[in-house]
Each structure stands twice: as structure tokens, then as C-alpha cells.
Design a protein around this motif. Structure first.
Motif, PDB file in Angstrom:
ATOM      1  N   SER A 213      40.185  27.770  98.080  1.00 28.55           N
ATOM      2  CA  SER A 213      38.765  27.874  98.400  1.00 28.55           C
ATOM      3  C   SER A 213      37.882  27.148  97.397  1.00 28.55           C
ATOM      4  CB  SER A 213      38.345  29.352  98.457  1.00 28.55           C
ATOM      5  OG  SER A 213      38.526  29.965  97.189  1.00 28.55           O
ATOM      6  N   SER A 214      38.489  26.375  96.523  1.00 30.42           N
ATOM      7  CA  SER A 214      37.716  25.662  95.504  1.00 30.42           C
ATOM      8  C   SER A 214      38.093  24.188  95.479  1.00 30.42           C
ATOM      9  CB  SER A 214      37.979  26.278  94.119  1.00 30.42           C
ATOM     10  OG  SER A 214      39.297  25.986  93.686  1.00 30.42           O
ATOM     11  N   ASP A 215      37.357  23.429  94.654  1.00 28.20           N
ATOM     12  CA  ASP A 215      37.613  21.983  94.515  1.00 28.20           C
ATOM     13  C   ASP A 215      38.493  21.679  93.310  1.00 28.20           C
ATOM     14  OD1 ASP A 215      36.011  21.438  96.735  1.00 28.20           O
ATOM     15  OD2 ASP A 215      34.198  21.480  95.499  1.00 28.20           O
ATOM     16  N   TRP A 216      39.197  22.674  92.833  1.00 24.01           N
ATOM     17  CA  TRP A 216      40.081  22.507  91.689  1.00 24.01           C
ATOM     18  C   TRP A 216      39.309  21.998  90.459  1.00 24.01           C
ATOM     19  CZ3 TRP A 216      45.861  22.424  91.726  1.00 24.01           C
ATOM     20  CH2 TRP A 216      46.361  23.049  92.882  1.00 24.01           C
ATOM     21  N   THR A 217      38.230  22.686  90.164  1.00 26.03           N
ATOM     22  CA  THR A 217      37.493  22.394  88.942  1.00 26.03           C
ATOM     23  C   THR A 217      38.206  23.057  87.766  1.00 26.03           C
ATOM     24  OG1 THR A 217      36.123  24.375  89.172  1.00 26.03           O
ATOM     25  CG2 THR A 217      35.351  22.346  90.261  1.00 26.03           C
ATOM     26  N   TRP A 218      37.752  22.744  86.554  1.00 26.09           N
ATOM     27  CA  TRP A 218      38.403  23.351  85.391  1.00 26.09           C
ATOM     28  C   TRP A 218      38.202  24.864  85.393  1.00 26.09           C
ATOM     29  CZ3 TRP A 218      35.970  26.294  81.734  1.00 26.09           C
ATOM     30  CH2 TRP A 218      34.574  26.210  81.654  1.00 26.09           C
ATOM     31  N   ARG A 219      37.076  25.333  85.963  1.00 31.40           N
ATOM     32  CA  ARG A 219      36.828  26.763  86.022  1.00 31.40           C
ATOM     33  C   ARG A 219      37.808  27.470  86.966  1.00 31.40           C
ATOM     34  NH1 ARG A 219      31.786  28.827  84.323  1.00 31.40           N
ATOM     35  NH2 ARG A 219      30.439  27.261  83.371  1.00 31.40           N
ATOM     36  N   SER A 220      38.026  26.869  88.138  1.00 32.61           N
ATOM     37  CA  SER A 220      38.936  27.493  89.098  1.00 32.61           C
ATOM     38  C   SER A 220      40.378  27.455  88.601  1.00 32.61           C
ATOM     39  CB  SER A 220      38.831  26.801  90.457  1.00 32.61           C
ATOM     40  OG  SER A 220      39.242  25.452  90.379  1.00 32.61           O
ATOM     41  N   ILE A 221      40.750  26.363  87.946  1.00 32.89           N
ATOM     42  CA  ILE A 221      42.108  26.261  87.411  1.00 32.89           C
ATOM     43  C   ILE A 221      42.307  27.266  86.280  1.00 32.89           C
ATOM     44  CG2 ILE A 221      43.724  24.763  86.175  1.00 32.89           C
ATOM     45  CD1 ILE A 221      42.508  22.411  87.720  1.00 32.89           C
ATOM     46  N   LEU A 222      41.287  27.399  85.411  1.00 28.87           N
ATOM     47  CA  LEU A 222      41.368  28.380  84.318  1.00 28.87           C
ATOM     48  C   LEU A 222      41.450  29.791  84.885  1.00 28.87           C
ATOM     49  CD1 LEU A 222      41.243  29.140  81.322  1.00 28.87           C
ATOM     50  CD2 LEU A 222      38.734  29.059  81.485  1.00 28.87           C
ATOM     51  N   PHE A 223      40.624  30.089  85.894  1.00 28.24           N
ATOM     52  CA  PHE A 223      40.629  31.414  86.511  1.00 28.24           C
ATOM     53  C   PHE A 223      41.992  31.714  87.122  1.00 28.24           C
ATOM     54  CE2 PHE A 223      40.008  34.500  89.873  1.00 28.24           C
ATOM     55  CZ  PHE A 223      39.097  35.398  89.339  1.00 28.24           C
ATOM     56  N   ALA A 224      42.547  30.752  87.868  1.00 34.90           N
ATOM     57  CA  ALA A 224      43.849  30.959  88.503  1.00 34.90           C
ATOM     58  C   ALA A 224      44.957  31.116  87.462  1.00 34.90           C
ATOM     59  CB  ALA A 224      44.161  29.795  89.434  1.00 34.90           C
ATOM     60  N   SER A 225      44.878  30.367  86.377  1.00 37.65           N
ATOM     61  CA  SER A 225      45.899  30.458  85.328  1.00 37.65           C
ATOM     62  C   SER A 225      45.867  31.819  84.643  1.00 37.65           C
ATOM     63  CB  SER A 225      45.677  29.352  84.292  1.00 37.65           C
ATOM     64  OG  SER A 225      45.760  28.073  84.886  1.00 37.65           O
ATOM     65  N   LEU A 226      44.664  32.293  84.321  1.00 43.52           N
ATOM     66  CA  LEU A 226      44.534  33.605  83.691  1.00 43.52           C
ATOM     67  C   LEU A 226      44.975  34.719  84.644  1.00 43.52           C
ATOM     68  CD1 LEU A 226      41.093  33.127  81.895  1.00 43.52           C
ATOM     69  CD2 LEU A 226      43.350  33.298  80.811  1.00 43.52           C
ATOM     70  N   THR A 227      44.673  34.545  85.947  1.00 42.23           N
ATOM     71  CA  THR A 227      45.097  35.534  86.934  1.00 42.23           C
ATOM     72  C   THR A 227      46.616  35.578  87.026  1.00 42.23           C
ATOM     73  OG1 THR A 227      43.081  35.143  88.208  1.00 42.23           O
ATOM     74  CG2 THR A 227      44.880  36.278  89.327  1.00 42.23           C
TER      75      THR A 227
END
Length: 362
Positions: A213-227
Motif C-alpha cells: 500500500s506504499s511507494d516503498w519510501t524509506w519510511r515504509s521500508i523502515l516501518f516494515a523492517s521494524l515490524t
């Protein structure tokens, strides 16, 4: 205690509950004006409890009396048919699907009651008494739930869930019979652990939803990695305790495992929903903090209760351990209330808490 292994048919039985769990969890994704309405929180619990209890009922029968015979397989296959009916009818629109849901649930529970009555004549002493007690008493709750067909509006649901609550309470009321026919602790923990894996899978699906659901920004990648690290820490905490810290030779009625896991499962569904809602930022900040910290707190208390009961005596956690875990959560919550932080910080805090909880409890 004689080792009892989970059969392939039991695993297949669990597989059909994956869809039911997923449907229940998705009820929590209904957001209105920045909150999850009480109506949907209630519906989530009301949908999940019959799923959990139907699964528990068959798992406990197999634990005490199940044998991998042709007759047992036939009973289980018939139950799979009712699982499909119940799962297909799970919806927030209860009225439209009430009858098929009732047929599915009553069919599942009736099959289990019949199994108890079928085996009780083959058993001896306390096991015979236990099988007769459960096989005869479960019909009380079934009869009460069946009466819901004769009512309309909210009374119908009150009668339905009154029967379900009677069904759930009967083993507690008959504890004096059950303790004389103890569960196989190793098998029961394995069964509940496998269901825990199903619910952890819901959190993995949430990660995929975040990435898709995202454009693979650094925020979404960081969020997914921490999750992802959060889920690993949860897995580590739960399964390290099950595998190495609990005494599987204990002979009990298993009721702490059974009823304690209801709250573990509810919290896992809530955490899975929190991941998506936190990333999409659909909730008000205050409600979001309440929901995710409440979910984690529910998981913490329920796992602490279950594992404390079955831990080896010399490995039980002390009050100081619990104070550290609760203190860490309180610090994170307090900071978040003072300073409004982005979603990846909150998920990072949850990851750190579970990492500390995993390390401290294992």
C-alpha cells in the motif's frame, strides 16, 4: 507421560480455521472518525470466541481420548464441513448470516459431544466419568443456543451467547472430574502453539499489506523492517518459553492453558490490526496509542499467567521482572503522550519491548 503427537489431520483441521481467524481480525479494520467503534470491537470478540471455543473443543477431545482411527477421521471430516459453513457465514452483518452461522457452530459442538458419548463406554474409571460428564453436559449449552432461533433482535444474540458461555463454563464447573483425567500437557501446548503460529501469520500479512500500500519510501521500508523484527521477537518470546521453560510433565486439567490462550489470541489479532492501522494513520493519535499499548499489555499479562503456571519452579519470573517489563511500557507510553512521534517510532518501541520481554523471560 506417554508422548502424544499431533496428527496430519489435526494440522489440516487447523488450516481451515485460518480463514475464520482472518475474517475475525479484519473486523478491527473498520475505522470511523479516527476510532474503532465499540460496536466493531464487540463484534470482533463475539465472532472470535465461537471460533476459539469450537477449535478448543475438538483439540481437547483429541488430547484426552483421540486415536487416529477411521471413526475418528470420519468425525473430524464431518466437523470440517461445519467449519466451512461457519467460516463462510462470519460477517459483521449478523442478521443476514445468523442461521448458517448457528448451523455451523452447533454442528461442530454437537459432533464433539457425540464423540465423548461414543468413547465413554470404552474407557475406565475416571476417564469414563470425564467423557460421560462432558458428552452429556455440552448438550445444555447447545440447547440454549438453539433456542435463539425462536427470537428476534438483540434477544436472539443474548440467547445464542448465553448458550456459548454455559458451554465454556461447564469444564470449569466440572473441574473435579477433569483433574482426575489430566490432559497431555506436551500435546496440548503443541496444539495451542500451532494456533499461535496461525495468528502470527496475520501479522506477517499486515507487513505485506504495508509494503503493497506504499511507494516503498524509506519510511515504509523502515516501518516494515521494524515490524518484522517485532514479530520475530514475539515468536522468540512465545516459543522459547514453550520449548524450553515449561514443565511438560505436569498433569493438570489444562485450564490455565485453555482459557489463558483466549486472551493471547485476542491480543495477537489486535496487534496484527494495529500494524496496518498504525501505518495507514487512520486512527486518532490518542486512540492509536490506547489500542496498540492495550493490545501489548493484554498479551503480556496473558502470556505471563500461562507460562508462570507451567514453568519449572526454579525458572519462574519474579515480581522484579514484571516491574521491569511494565516499567518499560510505561516509559514508552509516557514519552509518546508528551511528544507526538511518527508511526515507525511507536512500532520500534514495541519491537524493543518484545525483545526485552523475550530476553528477560527466556
Amino acid at each position: 507421560m506417554v508422548e502424544k503427537k499431533v496428527t496430519w489431520l489435526e494440522l489440516f483441521y487447523d488450516l481451515l480455521f485460518v480463514a475464520a481467524v482472518s475474517k475475525a481480525s479484519h473486523v478491527l479494520l473498520h475505522v470511523h472518525h479516527g476510532t474503532i467503534p465499540l460496536e466493531y470491537l464487540s463484534k470482533f470478540v463475539l465472532i472470535f470466541i465461537p471460533i476459539w471455543w469450537a477449535w478448543v473443543g475438538q483439540s481437547l477431545f483429541v488430547n484426552r481420548f483421540g486415536r487416529d482411527s477411521t471413526s475418528h477421521r470420519v468425525f473430524l471430516i464431518l466437523q470440517l464441513f461445519f467449519v466451512l459453513i461457519m467460516t463462510a457465514s462470519l460477517s459483521v452483518d449478523f442478521d443476514q448470516y445468523f442461521v448458517p452461522f448457528l448451523i455451523g457452530y452447533l454442528g461442530l459442538r454437537a459432533m464433539t459431544a457425540i464423540q465423548y458419548l461414543a468413547v465413554h463406554k470404552k474407557e475406565e474409571d475416571h476417564r469414563r466419568i470425564t467423557a460421560r460428564y462432558l458428552g452429556s453436559r455440552f448438550w445444555i449449552g447447545l440447547a440454549i443456543s438453539a433456542l435463539s432461533l425462536f427470537f428476534d433482535s438483540w434477544i436472539r444474540y443474548a440467547v445464542l451467547y448465553a448458550g456459548i458461555m454455559v458451554d465454556i463454563l461447564l469444564p470449569l464447573l466440572g473441574r473435579k472430574y477433569l483433574v482426575r483425567s489430566p490432559i497431555n500437557t506436551h500435546h496440548l501446548l503443541e496444539r495451542f502453539s500451532l494456533f499461535t503460529l496461525i495468528l502470527l501469520g496475520e501479522s506477517v500479512i499486515s507487513i505485506l499489506t504495508v509494503l503493497q500500500s506504499s511507494d516503498w519510501t524509506w519510511r515504509s521500508i523502515l516501518f516494515a523492517s521494524l515490524t518484522f523484527l517485532l514479530i520475530i521477537a514475539m515468536w522468540w518470546q512465545y516459543f522459547e518459553n514453550v520449548e524450553k521453560k515449561v514443565n511438560k510433565a505436569l498433569e493438570t486439567a489444562g485450564q490455565t492453558i485453555i482459557y489463558g490462550h483466549l486472551f493471547i489470541y485476542l491480543s495477537l489479532c489486535m496487534i496484527a490490526a494495529s500494524i496496518q492501522l498504525l501505518f495507514l494513520e487512520q486512527l486518532n493519535y490518542g486512540f492509536m496509542l490506547s489500542f496498540i499499548f492495550g493490545s501489548v499489555l493484554l498479551y503480556f499479562f496473558s502470556t505471563s499467567l500461562v507460562f508462570h503456571k507451567y514453568r519449572h519452579a526454579h525458572q519462574r519470573l519474579k515480581i522484579a521482572h514484571l516491574a521491569v517489563f511494565l516499567g518499560l511500557l510505561a516509559v514508552f507510553l509516557g514519552l509518546n503522550l508528551i511528544f507526538e512521534v511518527p508511526n515507525y517510532v511507536i512500532i520500534g518501541e514495541m519491537m524493543l519491548f518484545f525483545a526485552v520481554y523475550a530476553k528477560g523471560s527466556t
